[in-house]
Write a protein that holds these residues in place. Sequence first.
Motif, mmCIF file in Angstrom:
data_model
loop_
_atom_site.group_PDB
_atom_site.id
_atom_site.type_symbol
_atom_site.label_atom_id
_atom_site.label_comp_id
_atom_site.label_asym_id
_atom_site.label_seq_id
_atom_site.Cartn_x
_atom_site.Cartn_y
_atom_site.Cartn_z
ATOM 1 N N GLN A 25 13.566 -10.474 5.875
ATOM 2 C CA GLN A 25 13.070 -8.628 6.105
ATOM 3 C C GLN A 25 14.306 -7.241 6.674
ATOM 4 N N VAL A 87 12.928 -0.942 -0.451
ATOM 5 C CA VAL A 87 13.334 0.001 -0.922
ATOM 6 C C VAL A 87 13.749 0.791 -0.884
ATOM 7 N N ALA A 91 9.766 4.142 -5.900
ATOM 8 C CA ALA A 91 9.278 3.612 -5.616
ATOM 9 C C ALA A 91 8.790 2.441 -6.483
ATOM 10 N N SER A 93 6.038 -1.396 -7.580
ATOM 11 C CA SER A 93 5.134 -1.548 -7.441
ATOM 12 C C SER A 93 4.842 -3.650 -7.147
ATOM 13 N N GLU A 94 4.078 -3.921 -6.864
ATOM 14 C CA GLU A 94 3.967 -5.188 -6.442
ATOM 15 C C GLU A 94 2.491 -5.378 -6.735
ATOM 16 N N ARG A 106 0.065 -2.733 -4.756
ATOM 17 C CA ARG A 106 0.569 -1.819 -3.814
ATOM 18 C C ARG A 106 1.722 -1.255 -4.244
ATOM 19 N N VAL A 108 5.291 0.094 -2.502
ATOM 20 C CA VAL A 108 5.870 -0.217 -1.833
ATOM 21 C C VAL A 108 7.145 1.491 -1.860
ATOM 22 N N ARG A 112 10.594 0.850 3.275
ATOM 23 C CA ARG A 112 9.541 0.251 2.549
ATOM 24 C C ARG A 112 10.323 -1.029 3.458
ATOM 25 N N PHE A 114 8.941 -5.845 3.191
ATOM 26 C CA PHE A 114 8.187 -6.529 3.080
ATOM 27 C C PHE A 114 8.764 -8.081 2.847
ATOM 28 N N SER A 133 16.276 -0.911 -5.246
ATOM 29 C CA SER A 133 15.879 -2.622 -4.277
ATOM 30 C C SER A 133 16.704 -2.921 -3.856
#
Length: 172
Positions: A25, A87, A91, A93-94, A106, A108, A112, A114, A133
């Motif tokens: 990360q 990202v 954006a 989505s996960e 969510r 992201v 951000r 993760f 991303s």
Amino acid sequence: MTTTVTAPEGLPTLPGRTLTPKELQSYVAELAARPELWEDLVRHDTGKRHYAQLYRDGDVDIWVLCWNTEDDTGWHDHDVSSGAVAVTRGAVSEANPRMGGEPVTRVVAAGRAFAFGPDHIHRMAGAVDGSVSIHAYSPPLWRMGQYSISPTGVLRRHAVSYADELRPLGEA
């Protein structure tokens, strides 16, 4: 077919061993802040999700992924690899499956990041057209699992190569 690539000059230093999710990360967040190292791999004109390998060695595998809202990986895991996602634009989505319930989803946004371990099952999609991303996996990806979930809730894993295009699978 994907081939091993030479690290771009200026790529942040790697420790020469398998990285933990937390280290991955931090690494993708650092790489995301250096668009000059990966911006030339960004494309949204291919008519499908575009992905390009930025770097691969015996310890880590790094990809740039370009997303539009119709792009969807389907349910998958990364076999024995941990991973991280940063990202950089738009954006994504996960979603994570949940036994006996609806998936937990969510969004992201850019800026951000993760991380996750090798036991992580998820589904990713573009939440905004033109999203980008950066993904890193350690150890490098060799195989993954894709999942189908029947209307009655039966989950089936299908082994795939890391070079195969991820997409939603039909019913089990």
